[in-house]
Motif scaffolding. Structure first.
Motif, PDB file in Angstrom:
ATOM      1  N   SER A 134      39.785  36.315  49.586  1.00  0.00           N
ATOM      2  CA  SER A 134      38.471  35.996  49.028  1.00  0.00           C
ATOM      3  C   SER A 134      38.541  34.752  48.151  1.00  0.00           C
ATOM      4  CB  SER A 134      37.944  37.169  48.201  1.00  0.00           C
ATOM      5  OG  SER A 134      38.673  37.304  46.999  1.00  0.00           O
ATOM      6  N   LEU A 135      37.398  34.108  47.986  1.00  0.00           N
ATOM      7  CA  LEU A 135      37.293  32.919  47.145  1.00  0.00           C
ATOM      8  C   LEU A 135      37.725  33.237  45.710  1.00  0.00           C
ATOM      9  CD1 LEU A 135      36.323  29.943  47.003  1.00  0.00           C
ATOM     10  CD2 LEU A 135      34.077  30.850  46.368  1.00  0.00           C
ATOM     11  N   ARG A 136      37.301  34.375  45.213  1.00  0.00           N
ATOM     12  CA  ARG A 136      37.636  34.766  43.844  1.00  0.00           C
ATOM     13  C   ARG A 136      39.142  34.914  43.657  1.00  0.00           C
ATOM     14  NH1 ARG A 136      37.516  40.289  41.659  1.00  0.00           N
ATOM     15  NH2 ARG A 136      37.329  40.252  39.393  1.00  0.00           N
ATOM     16  N   LEU A 187      41.519  33.517  45.454  1.00  0.00           N
ATOM     17  CA  LEU A 187      42.155  32.205  45.550  1.00  0.00           C
ATOM     18  C   LEU A 187      42.017  31.424  44.254  1.00  0.00           C
ATOM     19  CD1 LEU A 187      41.041  31.186  49.155  1.00  0.00           C
ATOM     20  CD2 LEU A 187      43.366  31.747  48.419  1.00  0.00           C
ATOM     21  N   ALA A 188      40.820  31.455  43.671  1.00  0.00           N
ATOM     22  CA  ALA A 188      40.600  30.737  42.413  1.00  0.00           C
ATOM     23  C   ALA A 188      41.510  31.265  41.308  1.00  0.00           C
ATOM     24  CB  ALA A 188      39.130  30.831  42.005  1.00  0.00           C
ATOM     25  N   GLN A 189      41.647  32.576  41.237  1.00  0.00           N
ATOM     26  CA  GLN A 189      42.522  33.170  40.229  1.00  0.00           C
ATOM     27  C   GLN A 189      43.980  32.807  40.484  1.00  0.00           C
ATOM     28  OE1 GLN A 189      41.530  37.335  40.565  1.00  0.00           O
ATOM     29  NE2 GLN A 189      39.845  37.206  39.095  1.00  0.00           N
ATOM     30  N   ALA A 190      44.386  32.824  41.745  1.00  0.00           N
ATOM     31  CA  ALA A 190      45.784  32.587  42.086  1.00  0.00           C
ATOM     32  C   ALA A 190      46.227  31.158  41.783  1.00  0.00           C
ATOM     33  CB  ALA A 190      46.024  32.899  43.562  1.00  0.00           C
ATOM     34  N   VAL A 191      45.322  30.197  41.960  1.00  0.00           N
ATOM     35  CA  VAL A 191      45.693  28.796  41.720  1.00  0.00           C
ATOM     36  C   VAL A 191      45.160  28.277  40.391  1.00  0.00           C
ATOM     37  CG1 VAL A 191      45.832  28.312  44.186  1.00  0.00           C
ATOM     38  CG2 VAL A 191      43.689  27.868  42.983  1.00  0.00           C
ATOM     39  N   HIS A 192      44.572  29.179  39.588  1.00  0.00           N
ATOM     40  CA  HIS A 192      44.100  28.850  38.236  1.00  0.00           C
ATOM     41  C   HIS A 192      43.120  27.678  38.251  1.00  0.00           C
ATOM     42  CE1 HIS A 192      47.242  31.547  36.856  1.00  0.00           C
ATOM     43  NE2 HIS A 192      48.117  30.851  37.541  1.00  0.00           N
ATOM     44  N   SER A 193      42.162  27.750  39.185  1.00  0.00           N
ATOM     45  CA  SER A 193      41.135  26.717  39.299  1.00  0.00           C
ATOM     46  C   SER A 193      39.779  27.380  39.457  1.00  0.00           C
ATOM     47  CB  SER A 193      41.408  25.802  40.504  1.00  0.00           C
ATOM     48  OG  SER A 193      42.611  25.096  40.340  1.00  0.00           O
ATOM     49  N   SER A 194      38.728  26.576  39.359  1.00  0.00           N
ATOM     50  CA  SER A 194      37.375  27.099  39.511  1.00  0.00           C
ATOM     51  C   SER A 194      37.071  27.355  40.977  1.00  0.00           C
ATOM     52  CB  SER A 194      36.357  26.105  38.955  1.00  0.00           C
ATOM     53  OG  SER A 194      36.291  24.949  39.779  1.00  0.00           O
ATOM     54  N   GLY A 203      32.707  34.216  51.776  1.00  0.00           N
ATOM     55  CA  GLY A 203      33.421  34.826  50.663  1.00  0.00           C
ATOM     56  C   GLY A 203      34.875  34.440  50.544  1.00  0.00           C
ATOM     57  N   GLY A 204      35.362  33.507  51.366  1.00  0.00           N
ATOM     58  CA  GLY A 204      36.770  33.160  51.290  1.00  0.00           C
ATOM     59  C   GLY A 204      37.231  32.416  52.525  1.00  0.00           C
ATOM     60  N   VAL A 222      29.304  50.501  49.984  1.00  0.00           N
ATOM     61  CA  VAL A 222      30.115  50.792  48.806  1.00  0.00           C
ATOM     62  C   VAL A 222      31.216  49.743  48.757  1.00  0.00           C
ATOM     63  CG1 VAL A 222      31.391  52.532  47.523  1.00  0.00           C
ATOM     64  CG2 VAL A 222      29.651  53.248  49.174  1.00  0.00           C
ATOM     65  N   THR A 223      31.222  48.923  47.726  1.00  0.00           N
ATOM     66  CA  THR A 223      32.192  47.847  47.585  1.00  0.00           C
ATOM     67  C   THR A 223      32.611  47.743  46.128  1.00  0.00           C
ATOM     68  OG1 THR A 223      32.652  45.517  48.124  1.00  0.00           O
ATOM     69  CG2 THR A 223      30.448  46.027  47.283  1.00  0.00           C
ATOM     70  N   ASP A 224      33.382  46.715  45.799  1.00  0.00           N
ATOM     71  CA  ASP A 224      33.823  46.544  44.413  1.00  0.00           C
ATOM     72  C   ASP A 224      33.216  45.287  43.815  1.00  0.00           C
ATOM     73  OD1 ASP A 224      36.050  44.256  44.539  1.00  0.00           O
ATOM     74  OD2 ASP A 224      36.321  45.554  46.277  1.00  0.00           O
ATOM     75  N   GLU A 225      33.413  45.101  42.534  1.00  0.00           N
ATOM     76  CA  GLU A 225      32.735  44.037  41.803  1.00  0.00           C
ATOM     77  C   GLU A 225      33.231  42.638  42.155  1.00  0.00           C
ATOM     78  OE1 GLU A 225      33.369  44.802  37.660  1.00  0.00           O
ATOM     79  OE2 GLU A 225      35.466  45.321  37.955  1.00  0.00           O
ATOM     80  N   GLY A 226      34.310  42.555  42.928  1.00  0.00           N
ATOM     81  CA  GLY A 226      34.787  41.250  43.348  1.00  0.00           C
ATOM     82  C   GLY A 226      34.054  40.680  44.547  1.00  0.00           C
ATOM     83  N   ALA A 227      33.169  41.452  45.161  1.00  0.00           N
ATOM     84  CA  ALA A 227      32.433  40.978  46.341  1.00  0.00           C
ATOM     85  C   ALA A 227      31.501  39.833  45.961  1.00  0.00           C
ATOM     86  CB  ALA A 227      31.642  42.122  46.960  1.00  0.00           C
ATOM     87  N   PRO A 228      31.389  38.804  46.803  1.00  0.00           N
ATOM     88  CA  PRO A 228      30.537  37.652  46.485  1.00  0.00           C
ATOM     89  C   PRO A 228      29.071  38.048  46.337  1.00  0.00           C
ATOM     90  CG  PRO A 228      31.360  37.527  48.746  1.00  0.00           C
ATOM     91  CD  PRO A 228      32.100  38.632  48.086  1.00  0.00           C
ATOM     92  N   SER A 229      28.491  37.674  45.206  1.00  0.00           N
ATOM     93  CA  SER A 229      27.132  38.116  44.870  1.00  0.00           C
ATOM     94  C   SER A 229      26.092  37.603  45.855  1.00  0.00           C
ATOM     95  CB  SER A 229      26.766  37.683  43.447  1.00  0.00           C
ATOM     96  OG  SER A 229      26.874  36.279  43.307  1.00  0.00           O
TER      97      SER A 229
END
Length: 266
Positions: free
Chosen positions: A32-34, A36-43, A65-66, A241-248
């Motif tokens: 997911s995009l989220r 990837l952003a966390q993993a590479v410490h970028s926006s 979403g990714g 039913v999903t989690d909060e990391g799903a793209p809004s």
């Protein structure tokens, strides 16, 4: 070109960042995009730009979403690969989905590691009838004397430990249950739920046709992703039913199509 880190780490240059993104996608198949952003410490804005560049080179496929690897539309991840992914999210989704089941219900459950987690939450129910083509779901419920489990017929697909084929589809024809709980490999607002293989999609469609309502269980890595074979169109999905990391943006589109959202908080 580089991104300066707010926590004092050295800047990460675009080439280095894109190589790390490609490594993550190659390792996981879909990311997911989220994440990837966390993993590479970028926006996420920066990562979207990176994904566009990598896609233009034919190194990956970009989605809402990714990203996935080229050919991922037709790739079916095996059970041993999937069981280790997003375990906390799957557990939270399973907890929330179990609230949609009541004593005395008749339900069908499709294959997948998320539906396996969901089935484990049903052992406390009584007078519950479960029809499934998943050996993992059946195993999760096997020790519960108050839950009646009926396995479909069919041919064993070893990669996902599920029964598929025309015999599996025929065995649920004519059934009518309250809800179907189904997972998949991708969920988009445009095409709904999808899976890489036709034989799996055929049984999932048969399970959904047997139910008054269809509940899709999908963690955030699947939301915004398309795979080759459409299983259930968005208008055929009653609950997600999903989690909060799903793209809004994808969730908003699905809600606009009448899908009721249940967001698990970690």
């Amino acid at each position: 070109m580089s991104d300066t880190q707010s926590d004092g780490r050295r800047p990460v240059f675009a080439a280095e960042r894109r190589q790390r993104i490609l490594e993550l996608v190659r390792a996981n198949g879909a990311v997911s995009l989220r994440e990837l952003a966390q993993a590479v410490h970028s926006s996420e804005v920066t990562v979207r730009r990176d994904l566009r560049a990598l896609e233009s080179e034919g190194l990956l496929n970009r989605h809402h979403g990714g990203a996935t690897l080229p050919g991922e539309l037709t790739r079916e991840a095996g059970y041993t690969h999937k069981v280790s992914l997003e375990s906390a999210e799957k557990a939270a989704i399973a907890d929330l989905a179990a609230a949609l089941v009541e004593d005395g219900d008749a339900i069908v459950i499709g294959p997948g590691t998320t539906t396996q987690e969901f089935a484990r939450r049903l052992t406390r129910h009584s007078e519950l009838a479960v029809v499934t083509n998943s050996l993992l779901v059946a195993q999760a419920l096997a020790a519960s004397p108050r839950v009646e489990v009926m396995l479909t017929g069919g041919t064993l697909r070893g990669s996902i430990l599920a029964l598929v084929g025309s015999a599996a589809e025929r065995s649920v024809a004519g059934l009518r249950v309250r809800r179907a709980f189904i997972s998949g490999n991708g969920l988009s607002a445009e095409r709904g739920l999808s899976t890489p293989t036709m034989v799996v999609a055929g049984v999932d469609r048969a399970l959904a046709a047997a139910a008054e309502e269809v509940v899709v269980l999908a963690d955030h890595t699947k939301v915004g992703i398309d795979t080759m074979v459409q299983t259930i169109p968005p208008e055929g999905i009653d609950h997600l039913v999903t989690d909060e990391g799903a793209p809004s943006e994808v969730l908003d589109e699905l809600a606009g199509r009448g899908v009721r959202l249940h967001i698990a908080r970690l």
